[in-house]
Structures are given as C-alpha cells and as structure tokens.
Design a protein around this motif. Structure first.
Motif, mmCIF file in Angstrom:
data_model
loop_
_atom_site.group_PDB
_atom_site.id
_atom_site.type_symbol
_atom_site.label_atom_id
_atom_site.label_comp_id
_atom_site.label_asym_id
_atom_site.label_seq_id
_atom_site.Cartn_x
_atom_site.Cartn_y
_atom_site.Cartn_z
ATOM 1 N N THR A 103 -28.214 -41.978 10.597
ATOM 2 C CA THR A 103 -27.803 -42.686 11.810
ATOM 3 C C THR A 103 -28.376 -44.094 11.906
ATOM 4 O O THR A 103 -27.803 -44.962 12.564
ATOM 5 C CB THR A 103 -28.184 -41.865 13.057
ATOM 6 N N LEU A 106 -25.855 -46.422 10.434
ATOM 7 C CA LEU A 106 -24.511 -45.986 10.839
ATOM 8 C C LEU A 106 -23.467 -47.063 10.596
ATOM 9 O O LEU A 106 -22.288 -46.760 10.378
ATOM 10 C CB LEU A 106 -24.505 -45.550 12.295
ATOM 11 N N GLN A 122 -22.733 -37.687 10.176
ATOM 12 C CA GLN A 122 -23.938 -38.437 10.480
ATOM 13 C C GLN A 122 -25.136 -37.492 10.478
ATOM 14 O O GLN A 122 -25.068 -36.402 11.041
ATOM 15 C CB GLN A 122 -23.786 -39.087 11.858
ATOM 16 N N THR A 123 -26.233 -37.912 9.834
ATOM 17 C CA THR A 123 -27.471 -37.146 9.926
ATOM 18 C C THR A 123 -28.428 -37.862 10.876
ATOM 19 O O THR A 123 -28.553 -39.087 10.842
ATOM 20 C CB THR A 123 -28.131 -36.965 8.548
ATOM 21 N N VAL A 124 -29.090 -37.080 11.710
ATOM 22 C CA VAL A 124 -29.989 -37.621 12.741
ATOM 23 C C VAL A 124 -31.343 -36.938 12.573
ATOM 24 O O VAL A 124 -31.500 -35.777 12.958
ATOM 25 C CB VAL A 124 -29.439 -37.372 14.153
ATOM 26 N N ALA A 128 -31.316 -36.871 19.085
ATOM 27 C CA ALA A 128 -29.949 -37.357 19.218
ATOM 28 C C ALA A 128 -29.789 -38.064 20.568
ATOM 29 O O ALA A 128 -30.579 -37.872 21.499
ATOM 30 C CB ALA A 128 -28.970 -36.200 19.117
ATOM 31 N N ARG A 190 -19.039 -35.238 13.737
ATOM 32 C CA ARG A 190 -20.085 -34.389 13.159
ATOM 33 C C ARG A 190 -21.403 -35.146 13.107
ATOM 34 O O ARG A 190 -21.549 -36.104 12.341
ATOM 35 C CB ARG A 190 -19.704 -33.958 11.723
ATOM 36 N N SER A 191 -22.368 -34.708 13.914
ATOM 37 C CA SER A 191 -23.738 -35.216 13.827
ATOM 38 C C SER A 191 -24.653 -34.037 13.535
ATOM 39 O O SER A 191 -24.712 -33.081 14.317
ATOM 40 C CB SER A 191 -24.158 -35.892 15.131
ATOM 41 N N VAL A 193 -28.200 -32.827 13.441
ATOM 42 C CA VAL A 193 -29.490 -33.200 14.034
ATOM 43 C C VAL A 193 -30.544 -32.254 13.487
ATOM 44 O O VAL A 193 -30.480 -31.042 13.719
ATOM 45 C CB VAL A 193 -29.433 -33.127 15.569
ATOM 46 N N PHE A 210 -22.411 -32.164 18.044
ATOM 47 C CA PHE A 210 -23.800 -32.217 17.597
ATOM 48 C C PHE A 210 -24.213 -30.827 17.130
ATOM 49 O O PHE A 210 -24.166 -29.860 17.892
ATOM 50 C CB PHE A 210 -24.717 -32.667 18.730
#
Length: 402
Positions: A103, A106, A122-124, A128, A190-191, A193, A210
């Motif tokens: 992220t 991004l 996305q990877t967090v 978030a 798609r995140s 977390v 999430f």
C-alpha cells in the motif's frame, strides 16, 4: 491453472517480510511469481522461490527524522519509489495476470494494473484505512501524543495538492487516464491486511474488500539461527526494528535495565548500530544484528519493541505480551492499540530509564490480565488464516479487476 503474479515493494523489512510467505505459497501452488524490489532485498526475496527483479531505490537514503514529522516528505519519498518501480516494470518485465502491491507504493501498483489492464491486490502490513479510521491521520494528527485524533484537519494541507499533482503527472506519463484523487483514495476490491481484525482500529467497520489475514509468517532462514540459553530465566526479546533504528541510547538503556536481573535478554540491533558500541555485556544479555524473532518469541515471556507492526504481530502470534517504546510517529498508533487492548504497556522514549523499564517489564509479567489478553489475541491470529488465506484471495482475483 498457472497464473503470473508481480509483487511490488520498497526495501523496508516491515513491508517486504510480511509478503514473503504469500509469495512462497503462490510459488508452491505452481504459479509464476516475480518480485520487484531494491537490490538490497534480493537475497531475502529469492528464498521464496520467486523470480527477483530490481529497481533503483533511494528509500534508505531518506531522512527518517523528516519522514517522522512531515507527511508531505513521506509521500514524496514513496512517489519517488513508485516512479522508479514503474520505469523498471514497463521497460524490463512482461505484463502479468495480477499485480500485488504494498500500500505504501500504491501509486505504482494502481497505475501498472491500469496500464496492463490486469487484476491487482493490495497488501497492508499495518492498520488499514477507511472512512472511519485513517492510519495517516493517526500518525500525524494525534491528541497529545496519547491517541489518534477523532477529527481530520478542517483544511487539506498544502502537501496534499503537491502529491495530487505528482500522481496526475505520473499517471499521464504511463498513459493512464484517472483522476489523482480516485487513484490515491480508492478502496480496491482486494486489500490483504496482515493483522487480525480484532487488532484493527474500528475493525468492525471494514467490509469484505478488506481481508484480515493476520501475520503471514513463513520460513525465515535469512535471519540465521538462535538457540534458547537454558536455565529458568524468562527470555525477553528487544527489537527496535530493521530500518531507521539507530537508537544506541535506548539499546544501552535496555542492557542496563536487564543487568543483574533474573531475565535473559535477546537484543537485535539490525544495521542500526554496531553491537560493539554497547560495550561489555552482562552474562544475561546477548546482542545480535539479526535473529529469527519468531524462534525467540516461542520461548519468550515478553517483547520490548518500538511498536513496529511486524514485531508486534510476531509477538502476538505466540501470545507474548509487549512493552512498546515508539521511536517515531509512525509507530505510536500501534503502541496505543497494544495499551488499549491490554496486551502490554506503553512507554514514552523520553521517559525510558533502566529502572523505569525494569519496573514496567516486572509489572507486565506479573499481570495475569495481560497474559490472558495476549493469549486471546494469539487465537485470533491463528484463526485469521495467514499466508494460505492471503494466497487464496490473490489466486482468486478475476482477470482485469482492480
């Protein structure tokens, strides 16, 4: 069916390491995975079995004191990284089925997915953000250093406009027609977390875009080996992170806090200082540049940390209580959360003296409520799914969806 994936991440251990087990799991499932990062991370990433591509990074040349206090400078550094990543990706790599981006970069991930018309995720690796909680606001807009401010600033600061202009120019450079605010603030489909929902601020307010997988912990042979010292003394891990961690004063305070005590301290300093700078060590303190934290934490009674999310999640995965000493604004929200959830104690770095730290460690170790809370969070971490669940989400991303 074999698919192609490209991971994008800047050279920060706290961002790269949480994704390694995900990349390794996708490789294990037979997919073609490439990981684009800085040359300094090549060996670490190669251990996943993914192909490694590199770009010219200047991230570690950044002024950390300015990063801590100036969000505009932070955005500028991350945009520089994104621009360099994009240049490398479009000139050296073929399009893929799915771009998986951290992220913090991004801009690179979202522009590249649009340019290649491919899926993305996305990877967090920290908290978030949505309309109910903003991690950026929590870092730079707090209430007396004690908690995130409930309100955001009434007027957008000047750096927001500067950042928007750079996003617009970078998008145009790559032929992507998108409004800068849409690219920056969109909530992607798609995140992933890498904390459990139970640890997330306002966790119940996040919808199914999430996926809270908890920490994705895999093989970390690149950190070396460690063996328990033997004896009955409780083990305490001390870590102030892997990047921007030149805190000789705090490390020295920790050594003195444990000197002559009935604890065994394992201190990791990374590249922040030379271990020799800490002088002659007492027999119950060992200092390393690197050790596999998870291995130590499986034996540890407590972890003293700056509050980096990676170390905190590793500790909670083993049910280990914490003492957080946030060394920057970036880490204070994690320390507040540890305190508020009863998972340990929070100390201001300016207040840390050997006796204060020793008394705090004593207090946490003697508190059964903290022990119980840490064990409950360990259960939440185990139930979150980790790398396997994260890989499921990425693997299932439909073609061309962002």
């Amino acid at each position: 069916m074999t698919r192609t994936f490209l991971f994008l991440c800047h050279p920060d251990h706290g961002h790269v390491v949480p994704t390694l087990a995900i990349a390794a799991e996708l490789v294990r499932r037979g997919h073609d995975v490439t990981y684009l990062t800085a040359p300094v991370m090549r060996e670490i990433v190669a251990g996943t079995g993914a192909g490694v591509a590199t770009y010219r990074s200047r991230y570690r040349d950044a002024d950390f004191a300015e990063l801590e206090n100036d969000p505009g400078y932070l955005m500028s550094v991350l945009l520089d990284e994104s621009e360099a990543m994009l240049d490398a990706a479009v000139s050296e790599l073929d399009p893929v089925d799915c771009v998986v981006y951290d992220t913090s970069v991004l801009y690179a991930g979202r522009i590249l997915a649009r340019r290649w018309d491919c899926a993305s995720a996305q990877t967090v690796p920290f908290f978030a953000s949505n309309e109910h909680f903003s991690y950026l606001n929590a870092m730079y807009n707090d209430e007396g250093g004690e908690r995130p401010a409930e309100a955001t600033p009434a007027e957008l600061p000047e750096w927001v406009g500067t950042t928007m202009a750079r996003i617009g120019a970078l998008s145009a450079q790559h032929g992507v027609d998108v409004a800068p605010d849409e690219l920056w603030f969109e909530i992607p489909a798609r995140s992933i977390v890498t904390v459990p929902r139970e640890f997330q601020y306002a966790g119940e307010s996040f919808d199914d875009r999430f996926v809270f997988t908890g920490p994705c912990i895999g093989e970390r042979g690149f950190l070396g080996d460690w063996s328990p010292p033997g004896g009955s003394a409780p083990v305490v891990l001390v870590s102030l992170g892997a990047v921007f961690n030149a805190h000789k004063d705090i490390f020295a305070t920790c050594v003195e806090a444990f000197r002559g005590r009935d604890w065994h301290a394992v201190v990791t300093v990374g590249d922040g200082i030379d271990p020799a700078e800490l002088g002659e060590l007492p027999p119950n303190v060992e200092v390393h540049r690197w050790v596999p934290h998870v291995t130590v934490l499986r034996e540890a009674a407590l972890c003293v940390t700056h509050g980096g999310m990676g170390t905190v999640m590793e500790a909670l995965s083993t049910g280990t209580p914490l003492v957080c000493v946030p060394t920057s604004a970036l880490d204070r929200p994690t320390g507040w959360r540890v305190r508020d959830l009863g998972l340990g104690a929070l100390l201001n770095p300016g207040d840390v003296e050997p006796e204060v730290l020793a008394d705090t460690v004593d207090g946490v170790l003697a508190d059964p409520a903290v022990t119980a809370a840490a064990r409950r969070m360990a259960t939440a971490v185990a139930d979150a799914g980790g790398a396997s669940r994260a890989a499921d989400v990425i693997e299932a991303a439909p073609d061309g969806t962002r």
